[in-house]
Design a protein around this motif. Structure first.
Motif, PDB file in Angstrom:
ATOM      1  N   ALA A   5       0.824  -1.205   0.000  1.00 19.57           N
ATOM      2  CA  ALA A   5       0.000   0.000   0.000  1.00 19.57           C
ATOM      3  C   ALA A   5       0.864   1.263   0.000  1.00 19.57           C
ATOM      4  CB  ALA A   5      -0.942  -0.003   1.196  1.00 19.57           C
ATOM      5  N   SER A   6       1.994   1.221   0.693  1.00 22.20           N
ATOM      6  CA  SER A   6       2.856   2.403   0.746  1.00 22.20           C
ATOM      7  C   SER A   6       3.825   2.473  -0.432  1.00 22.20           C
ATOM      8  CB  SER A   6       3.631   2.436   2.061  1.00 22.20           C
ATOM      9  OG  SER A   6       4.525   1.339   2.141  1.00 22.20           O
ATOM     10  N   SER A   7       4.047   1.359  -1.115  1.00 23.90           N
ATOM     11  CA  SER A   7       4.945   1.306  -2.273  1.00 23.90           C
ATOM     12  C   SER A   7       4.285   0.475  -3.370  1.00 23.90           C
ATOM     13  CB  SER A   7       6.281   0.684  -1.875  1.00 23.90           C
ATOM     14  OG  SER A   7       6.892   1.417  -0.851  1.00 23.90           O
ATOM     15  N   LEU A  12       4.968  -8.752  -4.201  1.00 25.71           N
ATOM     16  CA  LEU A  12       5.518  -9.901  -3.481  1.00 25.71           C
ATOM     17  C   LEU A  12       5.254 -11.143  -4.315  1.00 25.71           C
ATOM     18  CD1 LEU A  12       4.175  -9.120   0.102  1.00 25.71           C
ATOM     19  CD2 LEU A  12       6.435  -8.599  -0.819  1.00 25.71           C
ATOM     20  N   ARG A  13       6.282 -11.963  -4.520  1.00 29.98           N
ATOM     21  CA  ARG A  13       6.098 -13.230  -5.224  1.00 29.98           C
ATOM     22  C   ARG A  13       6.296 -14.352  -4.219  1.00 29.98           C
ATOM     23  NH1 ARG A  13      10.239 -14.373  -9.642  1.00 29.98           N
ATOM     24  NH2 ARG A  13      11.464 -14.854  -7.810  1.00 29.98           N
ATOM     25  N   GLU A  14       5.308 -15.231  -4.140  1.00 32.39           N
ATOM     26  CA  GLU A  14       5.418 -16.373  -3.241  1.00 32.39           C
ATOM     27  C   GLU A  14       6.534 -17.278  -3.735  1.00 32.39           C
ATOM     28  OE1 GLU A  14       1.659 -18.361  -2.710  1.00 32.39           O
ATOM     29  OE2 GLU A  14       0.664 -16.505  -2.107  1.00 32.39           O
ATOM     30  N   SER A  15       7.361 -17.723  -2.798  1.00 38.26           N
ATOM     31  CA  SER A  15       8.456 -18.623  -3.150  1.00 38.26           C
ATOM     32  C   SER A  15       8.594 -19.665  -2.052  1.00 38.26           C
ATOM     33  CB  SER A  15       9.766 -17.853  -3.338  1.00 38.26           C
ATOM     34  OG  SER A  15      10.122 -17.166  -2.159  1.00 38.26           O
ATOM     35  N   ASP A  22       9.381 -13.099  -2.115  1.00 43.67           N
ATOM     36  CA  ASP A  22      10.415 -12.263  -2.712  1.00 43.67           C
ATOM     37  C   ASP A  22       9.801 -10.897  -2.973  1.00 43.67           C
ATOM     38  OD1 ASP A  22      12.252 -14.420  -2.891  1.00 43.67           O
ATOM     39  OD2 ASP A  22      11.313 -15.070  -4.763  1.00 43.67           O
ATOM     40  N   VAL A  23      10.511  -9.838  -2.615  1.00 43.05           N
ATOM     41  CA  VAL A  23      10.065  -8.477  -2.892  1.00 43.05           C
ATOM     42  C   VAL A  23      10.687  -8.055  -4.213  1.00 43.05           C
ATOM     43  CG1 VAL A  23      10.042  -6.090  -2.083  1.00 43.05           C
ATOM     44  CG2 VAL A  23       9.921  -7.959  -0.426  1.00 43.05           C
ATOM     45  N   LEU A  24       9.837  -7.672  -5.169  1.00 45.11           N
ATOM     46  CA  LEU A  24      10.295  -7.306  -6.504  1.00 45.11           C
ATOM     47  C   LEU A  24       9.712  -5.951  -6.897  1.00 45.11           C
ATOM     48  CD1 LEU A  24       9.542 -10.767  -8.149  1.00 45.11           C
ATOM     49  CD2 LEU A  24      11.744  -9.976  -7.296  1.00 45.11           C
ATOM     50  N   ASN A  25      10.332  -5.324  -7.887  1.00 45.61           N
ATOM     51  CA  ASN A  25       9.857  -4.035  -8.379  1.00 45.61           C
ATOM     52  C   ASN A  25       9.835  -4.073  -9.914  1.00 45.61           C
ATOM     53  OD1 ASN A  25       9.080  -1.379  -8.537  1.00 45.61           O
ATOM     54  ND2 ASN A  25      11.069  -0.548  -7.990  1.00 45.61           N
ATOM     55  N   PRO A  26       8.980  -4.917 -10.508  1.00 45.20           N
ATOM     56  CA  PRO A  26       8.959  -5.059 -11.966  1.00 45.20           C
ATOM     57  C   PRO A  26       8.081  -3.995 -12.639  1.00 45.20           C
ATOM     58  CG  PRO A  26       7.363  -6.533 -11.011  1.00 45.20           C
ATOM     59  CD  PRO A  26       8.050  -5.832  -9.860  1.00 45.20           C
ATOM     60  N   TRP A  37       1.434 -11.064  -4.936  1.00 42.01           N
ATOM     61  CA  TRP A  37       0.591 -10.161  -4.163  1.00 42.01           C
ATOM     62  C   TRP A  37       0.831  -8.774  -4.750  1.00 42.01           C
ATOM     63  CZ3 TRP A  37      -1.491 -11.457   1.044  1.00 42.01           C
ATOM     64  CH2 TRP A  37      -1.456 -12.836   1.290  1.00 42.01           C
ATOM     65  N   ILE A  38      -0.248  -8.117  -5.222  1.00 37.98           N
ATOM     66  CA  ILE A  38      -0.126  -6.885  -5.986  1.00 37.98           C
ATOM     67  C   ILE A  38      -1.105  -5.836  -5.452  1.00 37.98           C
ATOM     68  CG2 ILE A  38      -0.208  -5.878  -8.303  1.00 37.98           C
ATOM     69  CD1 ILE A  38      -0.029  -8.790  -9.395  1.00 37.98           C
ATOM     70  N   HIS A  39      -0.623  -4.637  -5.264  1.00 35.66           N
ATOM     71  CA  HIS A  39      -1.450  -3.502  -4.862  1.00 35.66           C
ATOM     72  C   HIS A  39      -2.412  -3.153  -5.990  1.00 35.66           C
ATOM     73  CE1 HIS A  39      -2.288   0.856  -4.878  1.00 35.66           C
ATOM     74  NE2 HIS A  39      -2.321   0.732  -3.550  1.00 35.66           N
ATOM     75  N   GLY A  40      -3.570  -2.619  -5.639  1.00 31.95           N
ATOM     76  CA  GLY A  40      -4.513  -2.165  -6.650  1.00 31.95           C
ATOM     77  C   GLY A  40      -5.775  -1.601  -6.036  1.00 31.95           C
ATOM     78  N   LEU A  41      -6.791  -1.528  -6.867  1.00 31.41           N
ATOM     79  CA  LEU A  41      -8.094  -1.019  -6.448  1.00 31.41           C
ATOM     80  C   LEU A  41      -9.183  -2.003  -6.841  1.00 31.41           C
ATOM     81  CD1 LEU A  41      -7.858   2.695  -7.630  1.00 31.41           C
ATOM     82  CD2 LEU A  41      -7.788   1.874  -5.262  1.00 31.41           C
TER      83      LEU A  41
END
Length: 111
Positions: A5-7, A12-15, A22-26, A37-41
């Motif tokens: 929510a803040s970024s 997050l990709r389940e591994s 895993d924290v990713l920034n694609p 796990w993806i932020h959205g509306l």
């Protein structure tokens, strides 16, 4: 969920099988690359928008495996008994809902 929510450009990709993530920034999430796990509306038929985190299966064209909604103070799973009351939404007002992901999928069969 607060991290996402803040970024909102992070995912997050389940591994592994022990709940590791895993924290990713694609810029985009590759097809058939796992559960994310993806932020959205969440977009309700009434036009109301709810801050959300979606658990998405990229191997199933972006199918939702879970939805978490934020009421301004707390996070609720879509299947929690008191989620709709906290969001001030009646059951018949929640579906059918649409969603918008902050990080797009390479293949999204629902949009």
């Amino acid at each position: 969920m607060n991290l996402l929510a803040s970024s909102p450009t992070f995912v997050l990709r389940e591994s592994g099988d022990q709940g590791e993530m895993d924290v990713l920034n694609p810029n985009q999430i590759a097809d058939d690359s796992g559960i994310y796990w993806i932020h959205g509306l969440t977009l309700l038929p009434s036009g109301k928008r709810i801050l959300s985190v979606f658990r998405v299966d990229t191997g199933a064209g972006g199918a939702l495996c879970g939805v978490f909604w934020h009421d301004g103070a707390n996070w609720f799973s879509h299947d929690e008994e008191d989620a709709l009351a906290a969001l001030k939404v009646a059951g018949e007002q929640i579906t059918p809902f649409d969603w918008k992901l902050s990080v797009p999928l390479e293949r999204d069969t629902f949009h």
